[in-house]
Design a protein around this motif. Structure first.
Motif, mmCIF file in Angstrom:
data_model
loop_
_atom_site.group_PDB
_atom_site.id
_atom_site.type_symbol
_atom_site.label_atom_id
_atom_site.label_comp_id
_atom_site.label_asym_id
_atom_site.label_seq_id
_atom_site.Cartn_x
_atom_site.Cartn_y
_atom_site.Cartn_z
ATOM 1 N N VAL A 17 37.269 50.541 45.516
ATOM 2 C CA VAL A 17 38.980 50.373 45.563
ATOM 3 C C VAL A 17 39.473 50.792 44.009
ATOM 4 O O VAL A 17 38.796 50.180 43.285
ATOM 5 C CB VAL A 17 39.077 49.148 46.041
ATOM 6 N N ALA A 32 46.290 48.222 45.653
ATOM 7 C CA ALA A 32 44.991 48.803 45.766
ATOM 8 C C ALA A 32 44.886 50.219 46.696
ATOM 9 O O ALA A 32 45.831 50.277 47.505
ATOM 10 C CB ALA A 32 44.290 47.658 46.745
ATOM 11 N N GLU A 34 41.783 52.385 48.412
ATOM 12 C CA GLU A 34 40.336 52.818 48.625
ATOM 13 C C GLU A 34 40.288 54.584 48.852
ATOM 14 O O GLU A 34 39.307 55.093 48.770
ATOM 15 C CB GLU A 34 39.659 52.151 49.709
#
Ligand code: FMN
Length: 172
Positions: A17, A32, A34
């Motif tokens: 991430v 965040a 990913e």
């Protein structure tokens, strides 16, 4: 056992991430992500996928820049906060929990203590379902080989496991 599950299957790919930083109109934000991937070697491009409803979408669109700080295993708590609160309801940077590292080429700072960081300038944007793909040209890159990456799998955070030795291709 192989389970047929359209919704949950994606959780079983393994990612790391990045914390995406952005700065616009006096606001600094972090979220965040990913879903980032290197997309070209030369020029060095990284694509970032951002949901249209995120505050980060507005800020990256308006500023044309973003920072990427790939999380180390020490950063699980701040990754969790950056991914579960929107700047619309919480000034995440204002909590003081995110140690900042000044950038050299973009306005947004980076997050200190990460395994690697990139300063990116948006060179393209494409729609992709409910996310936008921002293609970032990497202006600066940094790494810290004393850090270990944060691993994200099945909705949970892990540390990197044991190294698996591989044979040279000539040994096959
Ligand atoms: C581990 C994790 C990974 C995430 N990956 C992404 C991603 O790749 N793209 C995205 O748009 N949102 C992703 N999110 C959700 C955003 O981080 C979340 O909606 C965040 O609150 C948005 O913040 P903002 O509104 O301040 O920009 C992820 C969340 C978590 C917890």
């Amino acid at each position: 056992m192989l389970v047929r599950d359209f919704d949950r299957s994606q959780e079983y790919s393994t990612t790391t991430v990045a914390m995406v930083t952005s700065s616009y109109d006096g606001i600094i934000n972090v979220m965040a992500a990913e879903w980032t991937i290197r997309s070209s070697i030369d020029p060095f491009l990284i694509s970032l996928y951002v949901g249209y409803e995120r505050k980060t979408y507005e800020m990256v669109r308006a500023s044309g820049e973003f920072g990427l700080s790939y999380s180390s295993s020490d950063q699980a708590e701040i990754v969790h906060i950056s991914g579960n609160y929107s700047r619309r309801s919480l000034d995440k940077i204002g909590t003081g929990m995110f140690p900042l590292l000044p950038s050299n080429r973009i306005k947004a700072p980076l997050i200190a203590g990460s395994i690697c960081n990139f300063e990116c300038r948006v060179v393209d944007e494409f729609p992709c379902g409910d996310h936008a793909i921002f293609v970032g040209e990497v202006l600066e890159g940094y790494y810290d080989d004393s850090k270990s990456p944060l691993v994200f799998h099945g909705g949970k955070f892990y540390r990197l496991g044991d190294r698996i030795p591989k044979k040279r291709t000539s040994e096959y």
